[in-house]
Design a protein around this motif. Structure first.
Motif, short mmCIF file in Angstrom:
data_model
loop_
_atom_site.label_atom_id
_atom_site.label_comp_id
_atom_site.label_asym_id
_atom_site.label_seq_id
_atom_site.Cartn_x
_atom_site.Cartn_y
_atom_site.Cartn_z
N ASN A 74 0.82 -1.22 0.00
CA ASN A 74 0.00 0.00 0.00
C ASN A 74 0.85 1.28 0.00
O ASN A 74 0.51 2.26 0.66
CB ASN A 74 -0.90 0.00 1.24
N PHE A 75 1.93 1.29 -0.77
CA PHE A 75 2.94 2.34 -0.70
C PHE A 75 2.85 3.21 -1.95
O PHE A 75 3.20 2.78 -3.04
CB PHE A 75 4.32 1.67 -0.61
N ARG A 76 2.41 4.44 -1.79
CA ARG A 76 2.23 5.33 -2.93
C ARG A 76 3.52 6.06 -3.29
O ARG A 76 4.44 6.17 -2.50
CB ARG A 76 1.15 6.38 -2.62
N TYR A 77 3.51 6.64 -4.50
CA TYR A 77 4.67 7.37 -4.97
C TYR A 77 4.97 8.60 -4.11
O TYR A 77 6.12 8.89 -3.82
CB TYR A 77 4.46 7.78 -6.43
N ASP A 78 3.93 9.32 -3.69
CA ASP A 78 4.19 10.50 -2.85
C ASP A 78 4.76 10.09 -1.49
O ASP A 78 5.59 10.82 -0.92
CB ASP A 78 2.93 11.35 -2.68
N GLN A 79 4.36 8.93 -0.99
CA GLN A 79 4.95 8.45 0.27
C GLN A 79 6.42 8.08 0.07
O GLN A 79 7.27 8.34 0.95
CB GLN A 79 4.16 7.24 0.78
N TRP A 80 6.74 7.49 -1.08
CA TRP A 80 8.14 7.22 -1.38
C TRP A 80 8.95 8.49 -1.38
O TRP A 80 10.06 8.55 -0.83
CB TRP A 80 8.27 6.50 -2.72
N ARG A 81 8.41 9.56 -1.96
CA ARG A 81 9.17 10.80 -2.07
C ARG A 81 9.52 11.38 -0.70
O ARG A 81 10.57 12.00 -0.55
CB ARG A 81 8.37 11.84 -2.88
N VAL A 82 8.67 11.17 0.30
CA VAL A 82 8.99 11.73 1.62
C VAL A 82 9.93 10.84 2.44
O VAL A 82 10.56 11.33 3.37
CB VAL A 82 7.72 12.04 2.44
N VAL A 83 10.03 9.55 2.09
CA VAL A 83 10.99 8.70 2.82
C VAL A 83 12.32 8.57 2.10
O VAL A 83 13.31 8.12 2.69
CB VAL A 83 10.40 7.30 3.12
N PRO A 85 14.68 10.72 1.33
CA PRO A 85 15.85 11.32 1.98
C PRO A 85 16.41 10.47 3.12
O PRO A 85 17.62 10.54 3.40
CB PRO A 85 15.31 12.66 2.51
N LEU A 86 15.58 9.68 3.76
CA LEU A 86 16.05 8.84 4.86
C LEU A 86 16.93 7.69 4.35
O LEU A 86 17.76 7.16 5.09
CB LEU A 86 14.87 8.26 5.63
N LEU A 87 16.73 7.29 3.08
CA LEU A 87 17.48 6.16 2.52
C LEU A 87 18.66 6.60 1.67
O LEU A 87 19.59 5.83 1.45
CB LEU A 87 16.54 5.29 1.68
N GLU A 103 20.99 8.42 2.40
CA GLU A 103 22.22 8.42 3.19
C GLU A 103 23.01 7.12 2.98
O GLU A 103 24.24 7.11 3.04
CB GLU A 103 21.88 8.59 4.67
N PHE A 104 22.30 6.03 2.73
CA PHE A 104 22.94 4.71 2.62
C PHE A 104 23.04 4.21 1.18
O PHE A 104 23.87 3.34 0.89
CB PHE A 104 22.14 3.66 3.42
N PHE A 105 22.18 4.72 0.29
CA PHE A 105 22.09 4.15 -1.06
C PHE A 105 22.10 5.24 -2.13
O PHE A 105 21.61 6.35 -1.90
CB PHE A 105 20.78 3.36 -1.22
N ASP A 106 22.63 4.88 -3.29
CA ASP A 106 22.36 5.63 -4.52
C ASP A 106 21.06 5.07 -5.09
O ASP A 106 20.87 3.86 -5.16
CB ASP A 106 23.50 5.47 -5.52
N VAL A 107 20.17 5.96 -5.51
CA VAL A 107 18.79 5.57 -5.82
C VAL A 107 18.49 5.76 -7.30
O VAL A 107 18.78 6.80 -7.88
CB VAL A 107 17.80 6.41 -4.97
N GLU A 108 17.91 4.72 -7.92
CA GLU A 108 17.34 4.82 -9.27
C GLU A 108 15.83 4.65 -9.14
O GLU A 108 15.37 3.62 -8.65
CB GLU A 108 17.90 3.74 -10.19
N GLU A 109 15.09 5.65 -9.60
CA GLU A 109 13.64 5.68 -9.38
C GLU A 109 12.87 5.43 -10.67
O GLU A 109 13.20 5.97 -11.71
CB GLU A 109 13.26 7.04 -8.80
N ASP A 110 11.81 4.63 -10.56
CA ASP A 110 10.91 4.41 -11.69
C ASP A 110 9.52 4.15 -11.14
O ASP A 110 9.33 4.03 -9.92
CB ASP A 110 11.40 3.24 -12.55
#
Length: 511
Positions: free
Chosen positions: A233-242, A244-246, A248-255
């Motif tokens: 149940n994880f929406r795209y806008d919820q991903w956008r707010v979390v 920054p917390l990740l 710090e540990f990872f380089d992120v590729e988003e789709d």
């Protein structure tokens, strides 16, 4: 008028700076040492303090510590002649608002004051102006959209502006909500037109059955250790707010990818893990498919479904499956991580956000805490920050796991009831219904009268699936007013909307 306190033992030399600030409308009070500054703050309320680091008596840093203790909300701009790094570190560590090195010119001072006292208003004004300029462009994009990639870009832009306007408390929020409704109406028409072709063998976007194969297998082929995480149940806008917390540990590729219908856990998540449409699961592995009218849990065979997909593609990798339903289990998983060994593939399900969504429907207190999309995002970010989730991602990065983070579906806040009549065997979901004798207005729904053509099992020979679109939800005529009042404003899933069907698909590489 904003009141500013300026403490500097050479205050007489700063009269030109003070004059300019007063001309700009600031009420500036001056003192020549730290003790006088503290006394002034005890007598009167100020909006901001300009504080020299080197003064007679107590030092600027000592004064800063006492200001932070007695007036923690008060922004302090430290001004110093010293360029020593340890002084800078101490000041920054004491949570100063800004750090300026002498000699400073009046515009530097003015810029720092504006940044700390007026940034919210300035950002709000600029954001409002920018959104007004983009509004017509975005409306044109909605009218001209022809592909899933078009819709992904539209959804990304809508979320971008939603987050920007939420931060500024802008009065333009209603205009954005109207544009989101416009986009969802057009997206629903698009899905109705294209969906059957997608699932009946035609060219289609990346959808639930391909997610695992297209993201996990290529990483395993490269010899990577992979953790596949599904946050229910994880929406795209919820991903956008979390995010920054990740970061710090990872380089992120988003789709983003496109979920199947119904956008519910039973169908969409099982399709991810099996790599098959629901009808194929029911036909090939009938012992692993659970119909909605059965007492057995709808997602009790996820581990077995993952194994069937590995077996079909002759993958030899061993994997371990974990489902995290509460923080305590997550904490145990982190603290006993070594027990997982050097497993090449971890599959993890996190259920908190789905539980939050249901709790918001059932609990008056949670309804108050999450009474809007912005509040719902805030609760998500708070859970993520303070639960074991961040610790788990940190541990995965430390252990060198590539992480594929996704979800089975999103959710939408509903506010428009649509009447539907069904028999006692009709399912209870508010965004889709499946039954053999449904009565509804076909103009208000997307209907599937031949479920097998859409890759769905039919509980009965005459079963029909119908889906709510936009912000609609299904309501029974019996006790209609109570039903509408209870569910209006709740977050639901199962139907057709950008929020439910275009969901995050994130690949993360440890830094």
């Amino acid at each position: 008028m904003e009141k500013i306190l300026w403490a500097d033992d050479e205050i007489d030399l700063l009269k030109p700076h003070i004059l300019i600030l007063r001309q700009k409308g600031y009420d500036v009070t001056t003192v020549s040492n730290g003790l006088d500054a503290l006394e002034a703050l005890a007598r009167e309320k100020y909006s901001l303090v300009l504080l020299d680091e080197m003064m007679p008596g107590i030092s600027g840093l000592e004064t800063l510590q006492r200001i932070n203790r007695d007036h923690p909300e008060l922004p302090v701009i430290m001004i110093t002649k010293s360029e020593e790094e340890n002084i800078m570190n101490q000041a920054i560590g004491s949570r100063i608002a800004d750090y300026l090195i002498k000699p400073v010119n009046p515009m530097q001072i003015l810029l720092s004051i504006k940044k700390n006292l007026h940034s919210s208003e300035l950002v709000a004004a600029q954001t409002s102006q920018d959104y007004r300029q983009e509004f017509m462009k975005l409306s044109s994009l909605i009218d001209a959209s022809r592909t899933v990639d078009d819709w992904k870009e539209i959804y990304r832009q809508l979320v971008y502006w939603e987050l920007k306007l939420a931060d500024t408390d802008s009065a333009l929020d209603e205009m954005l909500q109207m544009q989101k409704r416009e986009a969802n109406a057009a997206f629903s028409r698009y899905v109705k037109k294209e969906y059957q072709g997608w699932v009946s063998g035609g060219e289609r976007p990346l959808m639930s059955p391909e997610v695992f194969r297209r993201t996990v297998f290529p990483l395993l082929d490269k010899g990577e250790k992979v953790c596949f995480i599904v946050i229910d149940n994880f929406r795209y806008d919820q991903w956008r707010v979390v995010q920054p917390l990740l970061s710090e540990f990872f380089d992120v590729e988003e789709d983003l990818y496109t979920t199947i219908l119904p956008t519910s856990t039973q169908f969409a998540r099982n399709a991810i893990f099996a790599g098959l449409m629901p009808l194929q699961i029911a036909e090939m592995y009938p012992e692993l498919w659970v119909d909605e009218d059965e007492d057995e849990g709808l997602n009790v065979h996820e581990e077995e479904l993952v194994q069937t997909q590995l077996d079909r593609f002759r993958r030899k990798e061993k994997f371990k499956y974990r489902k995290i339903n509460d923080s305590k289990y997550g904490e145990r998983m982190v603290s006993h991580f070594k027990e997982l060994g050097d497993t090449p593939l971890l599959v993890v399900v996190m259920n908190f956000i789905d539980m939050l969504s249901h709790a918001r429907t059932e609990s008056k207190m949670i309804r108050e805490l999450a009474n809007s999309d912005a509040a719902y995002r805030s609760l998500t970010e708070s859970w993520f920050r303070h639960s074991s989730a961040v610790d788990l991602f940190r541990k995965l990065a430390e252990e060198g796991y590539r992480v594929v983070l996704t979800t089975d579906h999103g959710t939408i806040r509903v506010d428009n009831p649509i009447k539907v009549v069904g028999d006692k065997n009709t399912n209870t979901n508010l965004r889709y219904k499946v039954g053999k004798s449904l009565n509804y207005n076909p103009k208000q729904v997307y209907e599937m009268r031949s479920p097998k053509q859409f890759g769905l099992p039919a509980p009965n020979i005459s079963s029909t699936y119908i889906y709510a679109c936009n912000e609609d939800f299904f309501s029974y005529p019996n006790n209609y007013n109570y039903y509408v009042q209870y569910y209006t404003g709740t977050f639901q899933h199962g139907g057709i909307s950008l929020q439910e069907m275009l969901v995050p698909l994130i690949t993360m590489t440890p830094k």
